[in-house]
Scaffold this active site. Sequence first.
Site, PDB file in Angstrom:
ATOM      1  N   ASN A   1       0.873  -1.179   0.000  1.00  0.00           N
ATOM      2  CA  ASN A   1       0.000   0.000   0.000  1.00  0.00           C
ATOM      3  C   ASN A   1       0.906   1.224   0.000  1.00  0.00           C
ATOM      4  O   ASN A   1       1.490   1.565   1.019  1.00  0.00           O
ATOM      5  CB  ASN A   1      -0.883  -0.020   1.264  1.00  0.00           C
ATOM      6  CG  ASN A   1      -1.687   1.263   1.414  1.00  0.00           C
ATOM      7  OD1 ASN A   1      -1.864   2.012   0.448  1.00  0.00           O
ATOM      8  ND2 ASN A   1      -2.168   1.525   2.618  1.00  0.00           N
ATOM      9  N   TRP A   2       0.994   1.869  -1.160  1.00  0.00           N
ATOM     10  CA  TRP A   2       1.935   2.988  -1.275  1.00  0.00           C
ATOM     11  C   TRP A   2       1.421   4.288  -0.665  1.00  0.00           C
ATOM     12  O   TRP A   2       2.148   5.266  -0.601  1.00  0.00           O
ATOM     13  CB  TRP A   2       2.279   3.208  -2.757  1.00  0.00           C
ATOM     14  CG  TRP A   2       3.255   2.210  -3.289  1.00  0.00           C
ATOM     15  CD1 TRP A   2       3.882   1.221  -2.606  1.00  0.00           C
ATOM     16  CD2 TRP A   2       3.722   2.126  -4.641  1.00  0.00           C
ATOM     17  NE1 TRP A   2       4.721   0.527  -3.438  1.00  0.00           N
ATOM     18  CE2 TRP A   2       4.636   1.061  -4.688  1.00  0.00           C
ATOM     19  CE3 TRP A   2       3.453   2.840  -5.814  1.00  0.00           C
ATOM     20  CZ2 TRP A   2       5.294   0.693  -5.872  1.00  0.00           C
ATOM     21  CZ3 TRP A   2       4.095   2.478  -6.978  1.00  0.00           C
ATOM     22  CH2 TRP A   2       5.013   1.411  -7.005  1.00  0.00           C
TER      23      TRP A   2
ATOM     24  N   HIS B   1      -9.311   1.214   5.053  1.00  0.00           N
ATOM     25  CA  HIS B   1      -7.999   1.401   5.694  1.00  0.00           C
ATOM     26  C   HIS B   1      -8.152   2.341   6.887  1.00  0.00           C
ATOM     27  O   HIS B   1      -8.948   3.281   6.851  1.00  0.00           O
ATOM     28  CB  HIS B   1      -6.992   1.969   4.682  1.00  0.00           C
ATOM     29  CG  HIS B   1      -5.586   1.913   5.196  1.00  0.00           C
ATOM     30  ND1 HIS B   1      -5.077   2.864   6.060  1.00  0.00           N
ATOM     31  CD2 HIS B   1      -4.595   1.010   4.999  1.00  0.00           C
ATOM     32  CE1 HIS B   1      -3.830   2.540   6.360  1.00  0.00           C
ATOM     33  NE2 HIS B   1      -3.513   1.423   5.736  1.00  0.00           N
TER      34      HIS B   1
ATOM     35  N   GLU C   1      -6.470   4.706   7.932  1.00  0.00           N
ATOM     36  CA  GLU C   1      -6.252   6.140   7.657  1.00  0.00           C
ATOM     37  C   GLU C   1      -7.506   6.762   7.038  1.00  0.00           C
ATOM     38  O   GLU C   1      -7.790   7.945   7.258  1.00  0.00           O
ATOM     39  CB  GLU C   1      -5.020   6.311   6.755  1.00  0.00           C
ATOM     40  CG  GLU C   1      -3.737   6.070   7.552  1.00  0.00           C
ATOM     41  CD  GLU C   1      -2.555   5.579   6.738  1.00  0.00           C
ATOM     42  OE1 GLU C   1      -2.587   5.672   5.493  1.00  0.00           O
ATOM     43  OE2 GLU C   1      -1.597   5.070   7.354  1.00  0.00           O
TER      44      GLU C   1
ATOM     45  N   GLU D   1      -5.256  -5.172  10.464  1.00  0.00           N
ATOM     46  CA  GLU D   1      -4.207  -4.188  10.697  1.00  0.00           C
ATOM     47  C   GLU D   1      -4.443  -3.483  12.027  1.00  0.00           C
ATOM     48  O   GLU D   1      -5.246  -2.536  12.102  1.00  0.00           O
ATOM     49  CB  GLU D   1      -4.212  -3.140   9.581  1.00  0.00           C
ATOM     50  CG  GLU D   1      -3.972  -3.703   8.209  1.00  0.00           C
ATOM     51  CD  GLU D   1      -3.378  -2.650   7.284  1.00  0.00           C
ATOM     52  OE1 GLU D   1      -2.288  -2.896   6.773  1.00  0.00           O
ATOM     53  OE2 GLU D   1      -3.983  -1.586   7.102  1.00  0.00           O
TER      54      GLU D   1
ATOM     55  N   GLY E   1       2.716   1.981  10.588  1.00  0.00           N
ATOM     56  CA  GLY E   1       3.658   3.087  10.427  1.00  0.00           C
ATOM     57  C   GLY E   1       4.391   3.444  11.704  1.00  0.00           C
ATOM     58  O   GLY E   1       5.056   4.479  11.779  1.00  0.00           O
TER      59      GLY E   1
ATOM     60  N   SER F   1       3.653  -2.500  10.112  1.00  0.00           N
ATOM     61  CA  SER F   1       5.115  -2.525  10.212  1.00  0.00           C
ATOM     62  C   SER F   1       5.725  -3.863   9.793  1.00  0.00           C
ATOM     63  O   SER F   1       6.721  -4.311  10.368  1.00  0.00           O
ATOM     64  CB  SER F   1       5.573  -2.122  11.616  1.00  0.00           C
ATOM     65  OG  SER F   1       5.133  -0.809  11.903  1.00  0.00           O
TER      66      SER F   1
HETATM   67  C1  PEP Z   1      -0.511   0.067   5.883  1.00  0.00           C
HETATM   68  O1  PEP Z   1      -0.416   1.142   5.340  1.00  0.00           O
HETATM   69  O2  PEP Z   1      -1.521  -0.605   5.674  1.00  0.00           O
HETATM   70  C2  PEP Z   1       0.563  -0.385   6.755  1.00  0.00           C
HETATM   71  C3  PEP Z   1       0.423  -1.522   7.381  1.00  0.00           C
HETATM   72  O3  PEP Z   1       1.664   0.423   6.852  1.00  0.00           O
HETATM   73  P1  PEP Z   1       3.102   0.038   7.526  1.00  0.00           P
HETATM   74  O4  PEP Z   1       3.519  -1.260   6.903  1.00  0.00           O
HETATM   75  O5  PEP Z   1       4.011   1.162   7.149  1.00  0.00           O
HETATM   76  O6  PEP Z   1       2.882  -0.093   8.978  1.00  0.00           O
END
Ligand code: PEP
Length: 257
Positions: free
Chosen positions: A9-10, A97, A99, A169, A175, A215
């Site tokens: 996921n960019w 997501h 975010e 998640e 992050g 992460s």
């Molecule tokens: C994500 O954006 O879904 C995510 C898990 O980010 P990260 O791997 O940077 O924690």
Amino acid sequence: MRKIIIAGNWKMNKGLSDTREFVKELVDTISSLELKHTIPLIAPAYPFLQEALRESFGSAVQIAAQNVSLHSDGAFTGEVSATMLASLGLKYGIIGHSERRQYHEETDSDVLGKMHKLFEQKITPILCIGETLAQRDANQTAATILSQLKGCLHGVEMHSGNEIVIAYEPVWAIGTGRTATPEQAQEVHALIRKWLRDNYPSAVAENMAILYGGSVKPDNLKSLLACEDIDGGLIGGASLKVDDFVAMVKIANDSLA
Ligand code: PEP
């Protein structure tokens, strides 16, 4: 055997040339690998989906949108519909997501609406769910996950388990550099699979890919994939470097050997 998805996921990173170069290099590198049940998938920003699709055409690399509009068409400035995504030939779309939930106040019922829009266009939703740190600290992890599953999948019929992909998640691990331990992740993945088993035909729970996100990096992927109910990763930061991403695709592929 379930498929393993290594999904990048960019977020709001990488422009046109970076997208093109990354996907080109990824396609070139993985063409020499014999991918068995591993699916590499990249979610670039909307404007670069077409370029990513063009560069990955005919390869094992799949491309996903990071979001989709709740609406079909009309006066919704800045939105992108599922019909538009389907017209590009897109096969996957991330919804829910954390975010989007946090910064755009998306609810489970919005996520359900988006899921239906994707279904109408035969795009596979990658449904994100996960608890916040406050919810985990209050011992509300299981209740939060079950409530999100019920809300996001209310009335959704599934028969094969290939209708959607679920990404667990934990918000506190996204992050932050703080990964859930394999035991913590597996506990929630098992809960999700049990809920699927209790609510759908058995093929759904057995076949559905449940990804872990938070992460994930080359260093910790192997131990996560060793868990019975973890079928890949949804990866932010570590998906931005092609070498790390390829390393994770290789780890996934080897984990099935
Ligand atoms: C994500 O954006 O879904 C995510 C898990 O980010 P990260 O791997 O940077 O924690």
